[in-house]
Design a protein around this motif. Structure first.
Motif, PDB file in Angstrom:
ATOM      1  N   THR A 254       7.824   5.976  25.305  1.00  0.00           N
ATOM      2  CA  THR A 254       7.027   6.072  26.612  1.00  0.00           C
ATOM      3  C   THR A 254       5.712   5.275  26.336  1.00  0.00           C
ATOM      4  OG1 THR A 254       5.790   8.239  25.710  1.00  0.00           O
ATOM      5  CG2 THR A 254       8.052   8.363  27.014  1.00  0.00           C
TER       6      THR A 254
ATOM      7  N   LEU B 249       9.958   9.685  21.078  1.00  0.00           N
ATOM      8  CA  LEU B 249       9.635   9.923  22.312  1.00  0.00           C
ATOM      9  C   LEU B 249       8.287   9.394  22.567  1.00  0.00           C
ATOM     10  CD1 LEU B 249      10.109  13.822  22.982  1.00  0.00           C
ATOM     11  CD2 LEU B 249      11.254  11.988  24.122  1.00  0.00           C
ATOM     12  N   ARG B 250       7.361   8.955  21.656  1.00  0.00           N
ATOM     13  CA  ARG B 250       6.197   8.466  21.658  1.00  0.00           C
ATOM     14  C   ARG B 250       6.338   6.886  21.783  1.00  0.00           C
ATOM     15  NH1 ARG B 250       1.124  10.697  18.268  1.00  0.00           N
ATOM     16  NH2 ARG B 250       1.535  12.978  18.495  1.00  0.00           N
TER      17      ARG B 250
ATOM     18  N   THR C 214       3.421  11.010  26.024  1.00  0.00           N
ATOM     19  CA  THR C 214       3.706  11.982  25.016  1.00  0.00           C
ATOM     20  C   THR C 214       2.478  12.340  23.970  1.00  0.00           C
ATOM     21  OG1 THR C 214       5.905  11.425  24.926  1.00  0.00           O
ATOM     22  CG2 THR C 214       5.500  12.639  22.968  1.00  0.00           C
TER      23      THR C 214
END
Length: 593
Positions: free
Chosen positions: A379, A375-376, A311
């Motif tokens: 992931t 999201l970061r 991301t």
């Protein structure tokens, strides 16, 4: 006064000595390394000292960056090295080990110092800093100096390299010249920061009049306040006037200006018969929670190892496309865009419309930024440090009640810290929303929240989403105060709640700035004295259950005053003392959102 020691054979016609004096140095001349050591020993230990090769050719601003920046204990460019008192030992040691070096002595000293101290080497860009060894290279160096206007470079670099669209294109093109004007008249960044605060407070006062003329004046003054807010940072960069106190004032006053203006809008609306205190308080709560999301995420990943993420890689790729950079910066509604939006809407609409649009914009920005960070985190392959876990624990602001539950250490199943924090806050705010004022169910929910707040911090906060714990706590505490004050439905309850949240938010921002500045979190006694986030939340819930709506308003006011007095007195004493004892100079580059 600082001292500069010129070493080597003087060059006829060189402006170097005059340049050093213009930067505030008392210039002394040494013939060799032994002479340098003698002169160095004569310089008082509390002074900055620089060693400069007499053959140096370069821009004055290159010397300024290398020799006068207060943020770094030691710094160097080709032909010049400097050391503040804390790096004098490393400089003295390097001088003794470099006594036989025949090349440029300052360069040899800088290289030797790197084994015992961090030597900052400023990015010079097009600026020139060199030590010519023969007439031809000296002439070429002088031509290179003449080809670059170092004042233009100085003005350009006074502006932050990364800023919002409104600030970049509507403010910075002229505010940098205001910064230079201030520098030439001896004004300091702190004075400009104070002027910005006063202007914003006057703007809030104009908004509080409730008249159209007052609203127009408020919008104009708010923009002027923002211009000055940009100018203080640009002045600090232009003149390298960084300080611990200045960074604190700049960051703290930004929050005070914005939230005072919200209160001004609410007062102005009330004069017209419209009660928007809930909207003003909601805007403050939302904006504060947004900042906590950013601060917590950044602290969690500040020094993480193996910190990679698909991301993040996609984000970096998007940053290579100019238009996407600006769109993404505007979506997060940074301070420039936010203040411009508030100012325009104040001038042409009503306080209610201004606050509603602000809430919608901030909510969308919060969803965008928080989703990206989640999201970061999911992931990202990263190993977080004990320091990061400690910072998140400090940002959580748990008091003695939650700490008592944390001490129980019931089991490893409590690794889901964000889930516990979210469930506790959701149950509490949900109970306050779904029950009438004075319901004992809110107290029961607050008691559960206290327990879950402690259990959430049983394990070190090192999991991917543990940075969400402090924002969940902020939303729960502030949201509970907002809902219960609105449920009280009496005059003064929401303004009292606004004051309480403002006082507590100041404490939370102060915690952030101390951690960012490397000075550590506020002392444990202060957190205990004001109850911790869970203790204050329980007290507010109990007050709503036990007191009438009118008495509840009085209790909120008293709690707001008590928290504000304790927090402000300790905070001001801490920052002023830190400044006086020479704490490392810092500069806050502005809010991340």
């Amino acid at each position: 006064m600082s001292t500069a020691i010129l070493t080597g054979q003087p060059v006829p016609g060189s402006p170097l000595e005059g340049d050093l004096r213009s930067l505030g140095f008392d210039v002394r001349v040494a013939s060799d390394a032994a002479d340098v050591e003698t002169l160095l020993a004569a310089v008082p230990g509390d002074q900055r000292v620089a060693v400069v090769d007499a053959r140096f050719v370069g821009h004055v601003h290159a010397l300024r960056l290398a020799l006068t920046d207060p943020r770094f204990a030691a710094s160097a460019v080709p032909g010049a090295v400097t050391a503040k008192p804390e790096a004098r030992t490393a400089l003295t040691h390097a001088l003794r080990t470099s006594a036989e070096v025949t090349a440029s002595l300052p360069d040899s000293l800088a290289a030797a110092m790197e084994s015992g101290a961090d030597v900052h080497r400023p990015e010079l860009g097009t600026l020139v800093a060199t030590v010519p060894t023969d007439p031809q290279t000296r002439n070429e160096a002088r031509q290179a100096v003449a080809a670059v206007d170092d004042e233009a470079v100085r003005l350009r670099t006074a502006v932050k390299s990364r800023d919002g669209f409104f600030t970049t294109y509507c403010i910075s093109p002229y505010s940098r010249y205001i910064a230079r004007w201030c520098a030439r008249r001896g004004l300091t960044p702190n004075q400009v920061t104070t002027a910005s605060l006063l202007t914003a407070l006057i703007a809030a006062g104009c908004a509080a009049t409730g008249t159209r003329g007052g609203f127009v004046a408020a919008g104009l003054l708010l923009i002027l306040s923002f211009v000055l807010d940009c100018t203080d940072g640009q002045l600090a960069r232009y003149s390298l006037q960084y300080s611990t106190l200045g960074a604190w004032l700049d960051a703290t006053f930004d929050r005070a200006k914005e939230y005072a203006y919200y209160a001004g809008l609410a007062l102005g609306a009330a004069r017209g018969g419209d009660d928007v205190w809930a909207l003003a308080l909601g805007a403050m709560v939302l904006q504060t929670c947004r900042h906590v999301v950013d601060f917590s995420f950044n602290e969690a990943n500040h020094d993480a190892t193996a910190n990679t993420s698909p991301t993040a890689a996609l984000s970096d790729k998007l940053d290579s496309v100019d238009w996407t950079v600006w769109v993404r910066r505007m979506i997060v509604l940074p301070i420039g865009e936010r203040w411009a939006l508030i100012a325009v809407l104040t001038a042409v609409t009503t306080p209610r419309i201004a606050l509603v649009v602000l809430l919608i914009g901030c909510a969308l920005a919060a969803c965008y930024t928080t989703a990206g960070r989640v999201l970061r985190s999911l992931t990202r392959k990263a190993t977080r440090t004990d320091r990061a876990a400690g910072a998140l624990a400090d940002l959580s602001d748990n008091g003695p009640l939650a700490s008592a539950f944390a001490a129980l250490k019931p089991g490893a199943w409590l690794r889901a810290a964000p889930v516990l924090a979210f469930v506790g806050g959701a149950v509490l705010v949900g109970a306050a929303l779904s029950n009438p004022y004075g319901s004992p169910l809110v107290v029961a929910a607050a008691a559960l929240y206290v327990a879950l707040s402690g259990l959430a911090l049983v394990m070190p906060l090192k999991a991917p989403l543990d940075w969400l714990v402090p924002p969940f706590f902020r939303a729960a505490e502030y949201g509970t105060v907002l809902v219960l004050a609105a449920k009280a439905d009496v005059n003064g309850a929401l303004p009292a709640a606004f004051g309480l949240v403002a006082a507590v938010a100041y404490h939370h921002y102060d915690t952030v700035y101390r951690i960012k500045g490397g000075t550590g979190a506020p002392p444990a006694w202060l957190v205990r004295a004001i109850g911790g986030q869970e203790g204050r939340t329980l007290v507010v819930a109990l007050a709503a259950a036990l007191l009438s709506a009118t008495d509840f308003t009085v209790a909120l006011t008293a709690l707001a005053v008590a928290v504000a007095l304790v927090v402000l007195v300790e905070s001001i004493h801490f920052w002023v003392t830190a400044h006086k004892r020479g704490a490392p100079a810092v500069h806050d580059e502005g809010e991340p959102a």
